[in-house]
Design a protein around this motif. Structure first.
Motif, PDB file in Angstrom:
ATOM      1  N   ALA A   1      -8.763   5.401   3.462  1.00  0.00           N
ATOM      2  CA  ALA A   1      -8.037   5.767   4.411  1.00  0.00           C
ATOM      3  C   ALA A   1      -8.282   7.603   4.259  1.00  0.00           C
ATOM      4  O   ALA A   1      -7.745   8.434   5.081  1.00  0.00           O
TER       5      ALA A   1
ATOM      6  N   CYS B   1       0.873  -1.261  -0.020  1.00  0.00           N
ATOM      7  CA  CYS B   1       0.103  -0.117   0.019  1.00  0.00           C
ATOM      8  C   CYS B   1       0.895   1.136  -0.078  1.00  0.00           C
ATOM      9  O   CYS B   1       1.856   1.324   0.804  1.00  0.00           O
TER      10      CYS B   1
ATOM     11  N   VAL C   1       0.029   4.367   0.970  1.00  0.00           N
ATOM     12  CA  VAL C   1      -0.296   5.333   2.172  1.00  0.00           C
ATOM     13  C   VAL C   1       0.556   5.046   3.134  1.00  0.00           C
ATOM     14  O   VAL C   1       0.963   5.987   3.726  1.00  0.00           O
ATOM     15  N   GLY C   2       1.092   4.273   3.654  1.00  0.00           N
ATOM     16  CA  GLY C   2       2.121   3.980   4.442  1.00  0.00           C
ATOM     17  C   GLY C   2       1.853   4.284   6.006  1.00  0.00           C
ATOM     18  O   GLY C   2       2.715   4.748   6.625  1.00  0.00           O
ATOM     19  N   CYS C   3       0.584   3.873   6.537  1.00  0.00           N
ATOM     20  CA  CYS C   3       0.365   4.065   7.651  1.00  0.00           C
ATOM     21  C   CYS C   3       1.077   3.628   8.757  1.00  0.00           C
ATOM     22  O   CYS C   3       1.510   2.124   8.635  1.00  0.00           O
TER      23      CYS C   3
ATOM     24  N   CYS D   1       0.247  -0.090  10.520  1.00  0.00           N
ATOM     25  CA  CYS D   1      -0.105  -1.163   9.428  1.00  0.00           C
ATOM     26  C   CYS D   1       0.845  -1.940   8.904  1.00  0.00           C
ATOM     27  O   CYS D   1       1.862  -1.252   8.257  1.00  0.00           O
TER      28      CYS D   1
ATOM     29  N   HIS E   1      -7.973  -2.119  13.203  1.00  0.00           N
ATOM     30  CA  HIS E   1      -9.305  -1.829  12.293  1.00  0.00           C
ATOM     31  C   HIS E   1      -9.555  -2.691  11.375  1.00  0.00           C
ATOM     32  O   HIS E   1     -10.657  -3.299  10.815  1.00  0.00           O
ATOM     33  N   ARG E   2      -8.491  -3.611  10.987  1.00  0.00           N
ATOM     34  CA  ARG E   2      -8.418  -4.504  10.010  1.00  0.00           C
ATOM     35  C   ARG E   2      -8.919  -5.910  10.425  1.00  0.00           C
ATOM     36  O   ARG E   2      -9.073  -6.677   9.650  1.00  0.00           O
TER      37      ARG E   2
ATOM     38  N   CYS F   1      -4.398  -6.689   8.835  1.00  0.00           N
ATOM     39  CA  CYS F   1      -3.898  -6.493   7.418  1.00  0.00           C
ATOM     40  C   CYS F   1      -2.638  -6.596   7.405  1.00  0.00           C
ATOM     41  O   CYS F   1      -1.807  -5.698   7.831  1.00  0.00           O
TER      42      CYS F   1
ATOM     43  N   GLY G   1      -8.743  -5.114   3.341  1.00  0.00           N
ATOM     44  CA  GLY G   1      -7.605  -6.027   3.149  1.00  0.00           C
ATOM     45  C   GLY G   1      -6.513  -4.868   2.834  1.00  0.00           C
ATOM     46  O   GLY G   1      -6.421  -3.777   3.158  1.00  0.00           O
TER      47      GLY G   1
ATOM     48  N   THR H   1       0.751  -3.598   6.236  1.00  0.00           N
ATOM     49  CA  THR H   1       0.917  -3.648   4.894  1.00  0.00           C
ATOM     50  C   THR H   1       1.514  -2.208   4.287  1.00  0.00           C
ATOM     51  O   THR H   1       2.357  -1.955   3.579  1.00  0.00           O
ATOM     52  N   GLY H   2       1.096  -1.169   5.352  1.00  0.00           N
ATOM     53  CA  GLY H   2       1.899   0.107   5.081  1.00  0.00           C
ATOM     54  C   GLY H   2       3.269   0.068   5.157  1.00  0.00           C
ATOM     55  O   GLY H   2       4.019   1.002   4.561  1.00  0.00           O
TER      56      GLY H   2
ATOM     57  N   GLY I   1      -4.035  -2.558   0.905  1.00  0.00           N
ATOM     58  CA  GLY I   1      -4.119  -1.325   0.022  1.00  0.00           C
ATOM     59  C   GLY I   1      -5.234  -0.451  -0.001  1.00  0.00           C
ATOM     60  O   GLY I   1      -6.062  -0.857   1.133  1.00  0.00           O
TER      61      GLY I   1
HETATM   62  S1  SF4 Z   1      -4.112   1.145   7.049  1.00  0.00           S
HETATM   63 FE1  SF4 Z   1      -5.047   0.707   4.833  1.00  0.00          FE
HETATM   64  S2  SF4 Z   1      -4.318   2.644   3.764  1.00  0.00           S
HETATM   65 FE2  SF4 Z   1      -3.084   2.661   5.956  1.00  0.00          FE
HETATM   66  S3  SF4 Z   1      -1.140   1.856   4.876  1.00  0.00           S
HETATM   67 FE3  SF4 Z   1      -2.667   0.052   5.602  1.00  0.00          FE
HETATM   68  S4  SF4 Z   1      -3.538  -0.617   3.886  1.00  0.00           S
HETATM   69 FE4  SF4 Z   1      -2.831   1.159   3.434  1.00  0.00          FE
END
Ligand code: SF4
Length: 363
Positions: A199, A113, A115-117, A120, A358-359, A339, A163, A122-123, A165
């Motif tokens: 997001a 993803c 966005v890079g939170c 997270c 939240h995921r 996530c 999920g 994934t981020g 992204g």
């Molecule tokens: S929380 Fe959502 S928007 Fe933020 S990095 Fe993770 S997947 Fe991306």
């Protein structure tokens, strides 16, 4: 060159069959086989003439992601790690609904993803690429096929794009996948059973408002002040809360659909009484629903989960501001269901990262 059937709309399948010199209804038959029956090969489409099946087998493919790993938590949440054609992986999560009322399926829209939170996994893992329509719809077909093979009584009742992204940064593919999932001639889910979670991708929210869809929109808010949100959701630096609020007002005005604000509670970061009052103000102005989700920490994360007493205090303060704020139950916290965790853990050379709770709260 062969054509991939998964990811085509029924209309596109009709056009394909017409180009092959067949009547359009043959395309609708193929569509039903792919999306309703879950046929994995043309040979299974037994109400098509044998000669047509042979011709089709030479010119089309039906490709689904490959199940690489499956983990099941004590609460029945199942996390699937899926391999794509180029060797990359994504996650899909099946969450059982209460009283054996089927499953909610959480779909990924991107590999990684952008966005890079910082909450997270994934981020933190960076961004590789957008998923194609066939890879998004393929997650659904694979998960449903798994349930069918196990003769599960429950079916997939809800689909949530929560999920890996940011779905609205892969807008075209996600929207086409939503149309296939909700087309009565294809998968046939009710639009109200589909949720897109963002997001705060303001341009995408504006576009979505004009699509004439009845899907649900959820926003990962996590802070109602720009100072805190700039850190927790870096997209806020591009679209600060004032712009987000405006876009959500427009979305509500055009669709009449109430928005849900997801708020992950992180100890000492966004849990003060002032934060609660700001959240209540923001939600009131949008007449939005609020879900509070205590952060689901993992080793190595600098962030911590607040105590149950802190969560209750925050909830009381939000509700004193006139907004209901249920605390959501987590799912699958014992199996890296948040996530990006499973993928991070199983990717070569990658350590375990933190992930946003939240995921894990899809219902
Ligand atoms: S929380 Fe959502 S928007 Fe933020 S990095 Fe993770 S997947 Fe991306």
């Amino acid at each position: 060159m062969t054509v991939e059937l998964v990811g085509l709309t029924c209309r596109e399948m009709e056009e394909l069959l017409v180009r092959m010199g067949e009547p359009a209804y043959r395309g609708r038959q193929v569509c039903r086989w792919v999306y309703r029956e879950g046929a994995g090969e043309v040979e299974a489409m037994t109400d098509l003439p044998l000669t047509l099946r042979r011709r089709l087998a030479e010119s089309v493919t039906i490709t689904l992601p490959v199940l690489q790993l499956q983990r099941q938590s004590r609460d029945g949440t199942r996390k699937l790690l899926l391999g794509l054609e180029d060797g990359l992986t994504v996650e899909t999560v099946l969450i059982p609904q209460p009283r054996k009322a089927g499953f909610t399926l959480c779909l990924s829209s991107q590999v990684g993803c952008p966005v890079g939170c910082p909450l997270c996994a994934t981020g933190m893992s960076g961004f590789r690429r957008n998923l194609g329509v066939h890879e998004i719809v393929g997650q659904y077909l694979l998960a449903r096929g798994l349930l069918r093979r196990e003769e599960q009584t429950g079916v997939i009742r809800n689909v949530v794009f929560m999920g890996m992204g940011e779905p609205l940064l892969n807008y075209e593919a996600v929207l086409k996948a939503v149309r296939i999932l909700t087309d009565t001639a294809a998968v046939g889910m009710a639009q109200r059973h589909v949720t897109i979670s963002t997001a705060g991708e303001v341009e995408g929210i504006r576009r979505l408002a004009g699509e004439g869809l009845q899907v649900n929109l959820a926003v990962s808010l996590h802070a109602a002040s720009n100072r805190v949100r700039d850190v927790l959701v870096p997209l806020n630096r591009k679209y600060p809360l004032e712009l987000l609020e405006q876009a959500l007002q427009e979305y509500f005005a055009r669709t009449g659909r109430r928005i849900t604000l997801e708020y992950v509670l992180v100890e000492g970061v966004n849990t003060s009484n002032g934060d609660a009052r700001a959240l209540a103000r923001f939600a009131r102005s949008l007449r939005a629903n609020v879900n509070l989700i205590p952060y689901n920490p993992v080793s190595g994360s600098p962030y911590r989960r607040p105590s149950a007493a802190e969560v209750r205090r925050f909830q009381r303060e939000v509700e004193a501001g006139g907004v209901r704020a249920p605390v959501r139950q987590e799912h699958g916290s014992d199996i890296e269901a948040a996530c990006g965790q499973l993928r991070a853990k199983n990717a070569p050379g990658r350590g375990r990262k933190s992930a946003p709770a939240h995921r894990t709260s899809r219902e």
